[in-house]
Design a protein around this motif. Structure first.
Motif, PDB file in Angstrom:
ATOM      1  N   MET A 273       0.834  -1.169   0.000  1.00  0.00           N
ATOM      2  CA  MET A 273       0.000   0.000   0.000  1.00  0.00           C
ATOM      3  C   MET A 273       0.883   1.239   0.000  1.00  0.00           C
ATOM      4  SD  MET A 273      -3.103  -0.950   2.564  1.00  0.00           S
ATOM      5  CE  MET A 273      -2.334  -2.081   3.690  1.00  0.00           C
ATOM      6  N   VAL A 274       0.396   2.288  -0.645  1.00  0.00           N
ATOM      7  CA  VAL A 274       1.108   3.563  -0.691  1.00  0.00           C
ATOM      8  C   VAL A 274       0.182   4.639  -0.130  1.00  0.00           C
ATOM      9  CG1 VAL A 274       2.228   5.283  -2.151  1.00  0.00           C
ATOM     10  CG2 VAL A 274       2.409   2.856  -2.736  1.00  0.00           C
ATOM     11  N   PHE A 275       0.636   5.285   0.944  1.00  0.00           N
ATOM     12  CA  PHE A 275      -0.118   6.350   1.580  1.00  0.00           C
ATOM     13  C   PHE A 275       0.641   7.661   1.406  1.00  0.00           C
ATOM     14  CE2 PHE A 275      -0.998   2.469   3.923  1.00  0.00           C
ATOM     15  CZ  PHE A 275      -2.376   2.490   4.058  1.00  0.00           C
ATOM     16  N   ILE A 276      -0.100   8.764   1.211  1.00  0.00           N
ATOM     17  CA  ILE A 276       0.493  10.096   1.096  1.00  0.00           C
ATOM     18  C   ILE A 276       0.024  10.940   2.278  1.00  0.00           C
ATOM     19  CG2 ILE A 276       0.560  12.231  -0.261  1.00  0.00           C
ATOM     20  CD1 ILE A 276       1.956  10.071  -1.732  1.00  0.00           C
ATOM     21  N   ARG A 277       0.934  11.695   2.844  1.00  0.00           N
ATOM     22  CA  ARG A 277       0.596  12.660   3.892  1.00  0.00           C
ATOM     23  C   ARG A 277       1.113  14.021   3.455  1.00  0.00           C
ATOM     24  NH1 ARG A 277       2.808  13.287   9.995  1.00  0.00           N
ATOM     25  NH2 ARG A 277       1.316  14.885  10.612  1.00  0.00           N
TER      26      ARG A 277
ATOM     27  N   SER B  59       5.975  19.998   1.644  1.00  0.00           N
ATOM     28  CA  SER B  59       6.541  18.700   2.009  1.00  0.00           C
ATOM     29  C   SER B  59       5.455  17.638   2.103  1.00  0.00           C
ATOM     30  CB  SER B  59       7.257  18.801   3.351  1.00  0.00           C
ATOM     31  OG  SER B  59       8.339  19.700   3.252  1.00  0.00           O
ATOM     32  N   PHE B  60       5.801  16.450   1.627  1.00  0.00           N
ATOM     33  CA  PHE B  60       4.914  15.298   1.668  1.00  0.00           C
ATOM     34  C   PHE B  60       5.679  14.117   2.236  1.00  0.00           C
ATOM     35  CE2 PHE B  60       3.300  17.981  -1.629  1.00  0.00           C
ATOM     36  CZ  PHE B  60       1.927  17.820  -1.620  1.00  0.00           C
ATOM     37  N   GLU B  61       4.943  13.220   2.870  1.00  0.00           N
ATOM     38  CA  GLU B  61       5.487  11.934   3.272  1.00  0.00           C
ATOM     39  C   GLU B  61       4.810  10.866   2.432  1.00  0.00           C
ATOM     40  OE1 GLU B  61       6.343  12.756   8.013  1.00  0.00           O
ATOM     41  OE2 GLU B  61       4.675  11.477   7.431  1.00  0.00           O
ATOM     42  N   VAL B  62       5.606   9.923   1.939  1.00  0.00           N
ATOM     43  CA  VAL B  62       5.085   8.771   1.211  1.00  0.00           C
ATOM     44  C   VAL B  62       5.399   7.556   2.070  1.00  0.00           C
ATOM     45  CG1 VAL B  62       5.177   7.442  -0.926  1.00  0.00           C
ATOM     46  CG2 VAL B  62       5.554   9.922  -0.997  1.00  0.00           C
ATOM     47  N   HIS B  63       4.352   6.865   2.512  1.00  0.00           N
ATOM     48  CA  HIS B  63       4.498   5.678   3.350  1.00  0.00           C
ATOM     49  C   HIS B  63       4.177   4.461   2.494  1.00  0.00           C
ATOM     50  CE1 HIS B  63       4.617   7.903   7.238  1.00  0.00           C
ATOM     51  NE2 HIS B  63       3.972   8.799   6.516  1.00  0.00           N
TER      52      HIS B  63
ATOM     53  N   GLY C 128       2.846  -2.812   4.089  1.00  0.00           N
ATOM     54  CA  GLY C 128       1.716  -3.719   4.155  1.00  0.00           C
ATOM     55  C   GLY C 128       0.559  -3.243   5.003  1.00  0.00           C
ATOM     56  N   GLY C 129       0.688  -2.134   5.685  1.00  0.00           N
ATOM     57  CA  GLY C 129      -0.379  -1.597   6.519  1.00  0.00           C
ATOM     58  C   GLY C 129       0.078  -0.316   7.183  1.00  0.00           C
ATOM     59  N   LEU C 130      -0.834   0.376   7.839  1.00  0.00           N
ATOM     60  CA  LEU C 130      -0.481   1.658   8.453  1.00  0.00           C
ATOM     61  C   LEU C 130       0.614   1.537   9.502  1.00  0.00           C
ATOM     62  CD1 LEU C 130      -3.990   3.330   8.859  1.00  0.00           C
ATOM     63  CD2 LEU C 130      -2.142   4.022   7.333  1.00  0.00           C
ATOM     64  N   ASP C 131       0.691   0.395  10.168  1.00  0.00           N
ATOM     65  CA  ASP C 131       1.674   0.220  11.242  1.00  0.00           C
ATOM     66  C   ASP C 131       3.015  -0.327  10.759  1.00  0.00           C
ATOM     67  OD1 ASP C 131      -0.244   1.102  13.040  1.00  0.00           O
ATOM     68  OD2 ASP C 131      -0.957  -0.923  13.462  1.00  0.00           O
ATOM     69  N   HIS C 132       3.103  -0.725   9.488  1.00  0.00           N
ATOM     70  CA  HIS C 132       4.326  -1.336   8.964  1.00  0.00           C
ATOM     71  C   HIS C 132       4.682  -0.709   7.622  1.00  0.00           C
ATOM     72  CE1 HIS C 132       2.552  -4.388  11.654  1.00  0.00           C
ATOM     73  NE2 HIS C 132       3.811  -4.534  12.024  1.00  0.00           N
ATOM     74  N   THR C 133       5.201   0.506   7.642  1.00  0.00           N
ATOM     75  CA  THR C 133       5.540   1.194   6.404  1.00  0.00           C
ATOM     76  C   THR C 133       6.968   1.704   6.424  1.00  0.00           C
ATOM     77  OG1 THR C 133       4.757   3.366   7.163  1.00  0.00           O
ATOM     78  CG2 THR C 133       3.149   1.973   6.035  1.00  0.00           C
ATOM     79  N   GLN C 134       7.493   1.946   5.239  1.00  0.00           N
ATOM     80  CA  GLN C 134       8.769   2.646   5.065  1.00  0.00           C
ATOM     81  C   GLN C 134       8.436   4.067   4.629  1.00  0.00           C
ATOM     82  OE1 GLN C 134      11.986   1.368   5.567  1.00  0.00           O
ATOM     83  NE2 GLN C 134      10.817  -0.291   6.485  1.00  0.00           N
ATOM     84  N   LEU C 135       9.155   5.026   5.124  1.00  0.00           N
ATOM     85  CA  LEU C 135       8.880   6.435   4.871  1.00  0.00           C
ATOM     86  C   LEU C 135       9.848   7.012   3.857  1.00  0.00           C
ATOM     87  CD1 LEU C 135       7.556   9.184   5.593  1.00  0.00           C
ATOM     88  CD2 LEU C 135       9.240   9.360   7.424  1.00  0.00           C
ATOM     89  N   VAL C 136       9.286   7.753   2.891  1.00  0.00           N
ATOM     90  CA  VAL C 136      10.075   8.525   1.928  1.00  0.00           C
ATOM     91  C   VAL C 136       9.542   9.955   1.992  1.00  0.00           C
ATOM     92  CG1 VAL C 136      10.669   8.856  -0.497  1.00  0.00           C
ATOM     93  CG2 VAL C 136      10.400   6.545   0.421  1.00  0.00           C
ATOM     94  N   GLU C 137      10.409  10.917   2.115  1.00  0.00           N
ATOM     95  CA  GLU C 137       9.977  12.318   2.127  1.00  0.00           C
ATOM     96  C   GLU C 137      10.185  12.917   0.743  1.00  0.00           C
ATOM     97  OE1 GLU C 137      11.647  14.511   5.377  1.00  0.00           O
ATOM     98  OE2 GLU C 137      11.269  12.868   6.773  1.00  0.00           O
ATOM     99  N   LEU C 138       9.249  13.796   0.369  1.00  0.00           N
ATOM    100  CA  LEU C 138       9.330  14.435  -0.934  1.00  0.00           C
ATOM    101  C   LEU C 138       8.893  15.873  -0.820  1.00  0.00           C
ATOM    102  CD1 LEU C 138       7.769  14.741  -3.928  1.00  0.00           C
ATOM    103  CD2 LEU C 138       6.457  12.879  -3.046  1.00  0.00           C
TER     104      LEU C 138
END
Length: 78
Positions: free
Chosen positions: A1-5, A58-62, A65-75
């Motif tokens: 899953m890909v989440f954007i903040r 600034s954005f965070e890209v997570h 496999g779920g909200l509690d298990h993500t890798q973070l990339v900043e953009l």
């Protein structure tokens, strides 16, 4: 899953928005490479004048496999 903040949106945004996902079933010890494409539409939102806006900031890209298990990339969008 890909989440954007969106960290600095001028209008209140959800903490994380699901922008893409794919399903892959793996057995023990297996791995896979998954590819996601994000575009400008994935970073924007509808403003109060019914215009679709992508704001600089600034954005965070997570990714994970779920909200509690993500890798973070900043953009940063300028």
């Amino acid at each position: 899953m890909v989440f954007i903040r969106d960290l600095v949106a001028s209008l209140s945004q959800p903490v994380r928005r699901l922008r893409s996902f794919t399903r892959s079933t793996l057995g023990p010890g297996q791995s896979a490479t998954l590819t996601f494409e994000l575009g400008w539409k994935d970073l924007g939102f509808w403003d109060n004048q019914d215009h679709y806006a992508v704001e600089a900031g600034s954005f965070e890209v997570h990714v994970g496999g779920g909200l509690d298990h993500t890798q973070l990339v900043e953009l940063r969008v300028s």
